[in-house]
Design a protein around this motif. Sequence first.
Motif, PDB file in Angstrom:
ATOM      1  N   ALA A  73       9.821 -11.416  -8.475  1.00 51.20           N
ATOM      2  CA  ALA A  73      10.339  -9.915  -8.732  1.00 51.20           C
ATOM      3  C   ALA A  73       9.524  -8.668  -7.546  1.00 51.20           C
ATOM      4  CB  ALA A  73      10.802  -9.069  -9.953  1.00 51.20           C
ATOM      5  N   THR A  74      10.391  -7.986  -7.351  1.00 52.49           N
ATOM      6  CA  THR A  74       9.549  -6.489  -6.295  1.00 52.49           C
ATOM      7  C   THR A  74      10.132  -5.607  -6.543  1.00 52.49           C
ATOM      8  OG1 THR A  74      11.114  -6.743  -4.844  1.00 52.49           O
ATOM      9  CG2 THR A  74       9.739  -8.398  -4.585  1.00 52.49           C
ATOM     10  N   GLU A  81       4.482   5.069   1.073  1.00 46.81           N
ATOM     11  CA  GLU A  81       4.752   3.961   0.646  1.00 46.81           C
ATOM     12  C   GLU A  81       4.125   3.329  -0.734  1.00 46.81           C
ATOM     13  OE1 GLU A  81       5.251   1.092   3.866  1.00 46.81           O
ATOM     14  OE2 GLU A  81       6.440   2.536   4.888  1.00 46.81           O
ATOM     15  N   TRP A  82       5.103   2.857  -1.808  1.00 47.71           N
ATOM     16  CA  TRP A  82       4.236   2.016  -2.927  1.00 47.71           C
ATOM     17  C   TRP A  82       4.908   0.673  -3.273  1.00 47.71           C
ATOM     18  CZ3 TRP A  82       2.426   4.389  -7.425  1.00 47.71           C
ATOM     19  CH2 TRP A  82       1.789   3.999  -8.518  1.00 47.71           C
ATOM     20  N   SER A  83       4.353  -0.486  -2.655  1.00 44.67           N
ATOM     21  CA  SER A  83       5.261  -1.394  -2.863  1.00 44.67           C
ATOM     22  C   SER A  83       4.288  -2.566  -4.059  1.00 44.67           C
ATOM     23  CB  SER A  83       5.583  -2.174  -1.859  1.00 44.67           C
ATOM     24  OG  SER A  83       4.522  -3.241  -1.406  1.00 44.67           O
ATOM     25  N   GLY A  84       5.312  -3.462  -4.543  1.00 41.13           N
ATOM     26  CA  GLY A  84       4.772  -5.006  -5.671  1.00 41.13           C
ATOM     27  C   GLY A  84       5.908  -5.676  -5.595  1.00 41.13           C
ATOM     28  N   GLU A  85       5.202  -7.474  -5.914  1.00 43.77           N
ATOM     29  CA  GLU A  85       5.590  -8.490  -6.465  1.00 43.77           C
ATOM     30  C   GLU A  85       4.709  -9.161  -7.806  1.00 43.77           C
ATOM     31  OE1 GLU A  85       5.786 -10.593  -2.859  1.00 43.77           O
ATOM     32  OE2 GLU A  85       3.550 -11.541  -3.323  1.00 43.77           O
ATOM     33  N   PHE A  86       5.751  -9.183  -8.392  1.00 43.30           N
ATOM     34  CA  PHE A  86       4.973  -9.806  -9.248  1.00 43.30           C
ATOM     35  C   PHE A  86       6.317 -10.832 -10.133  1.00 43.30           C
ATOM     36  CE2 PHE A  86       6.390  -5.376  -8.884  1.00 43.30           C
ATOM     37  CZ  PHE A  86       8.392  -5.724  -9.523  1.00 43.30           C
ATOM     38  N   ASP A 125      14.444  -9.911 -14.187  1.00 44.31           N
ATOM     39  CA  ASP A 125      13.675 -10.071 -12.830  1.00 44.31           C
ATOM     40  C   ASP A 125      13.867  -7.870 -12.953  1.00 44.31           C
ATOM     41  OD1 ASP A 125      12.568 -12.855 -12.377  1.00 44.31           O
ATOM     42  OD2 ASP A 125      14.258 -12.577 -10.572  1.00 44.31           O
ATOM     43  N   ALA A 126      15.033  -7.998 -13.365  1.00 46.38           N
ATOM     44  CA  ALA A 126      15.653  -6.392 -12.552  1.00 46.38           C
ATOM     45  C   ALA A 126      15.169  -5.224 -13.700  1.00 46.38           C
ATOM     46  CB  ALA A 126      17.734  -6.390 -13.425  1.00 46.38           C
TER      47      ALA A 126
END
Length: 139
Positions: free
Chosen positions: A2-3, A102-107, A114-115
Motif C-alpha cells: 500500500a502507499t 512531498e512526503w510519501s511512503g509504501e508499506f 490497504d485502504a
Amino acid sequence: MATAETKIELAADADQVWALIGGFGSLPDWLPYIPTSELAEGGRLRSLATPDGQRIVERLLSFDHAARSYSYAILEAPFPVTDYRSTLRVKASGDGRGSVVEWSGEFTPNGVSDADASALFREIYEDGLKALQVGLAKK
C-alpha cells in the motif's frame, strides 16, 4: 503493498524549509506529535517518542542534501504495517519563490486493509505538513 503520499506548497524558500526539516533528528523542531528524537549509529538510527510514550525506531536509508531529500524505514512502531519505507523531499516551487514539500511512503498492511493503512499514513503526513506550514508562518 500500500502507499500514501501528500504534498504542500509553502511560501518559504526551499533551502529555508530544508534547513528546518532536513536533519534526520529534526522532527521535534517541526512535528508536534514527536516531542523527542534521539540519534544513534552516527545519525543513521533515530528513536522517537510520541506524546503518549509510544516508541518509534527508524533507520535512515538514503540522504541527499543537494536534492533536499531523505528516505527512511520504520524498524519498530505501534503502526499496523510492516516493510515501511518513506521519503521526505523539498523542492523549489515552479515560480521559484516558494517550495513544495512531498512526503510519501509504501508499506505492507498488517491486520488492516490497504485502504485503512494508506488513510492512516496520509493523515499523519497531512497533519505533519500542516504543522510545518503553521510553524513556518510563525517565524
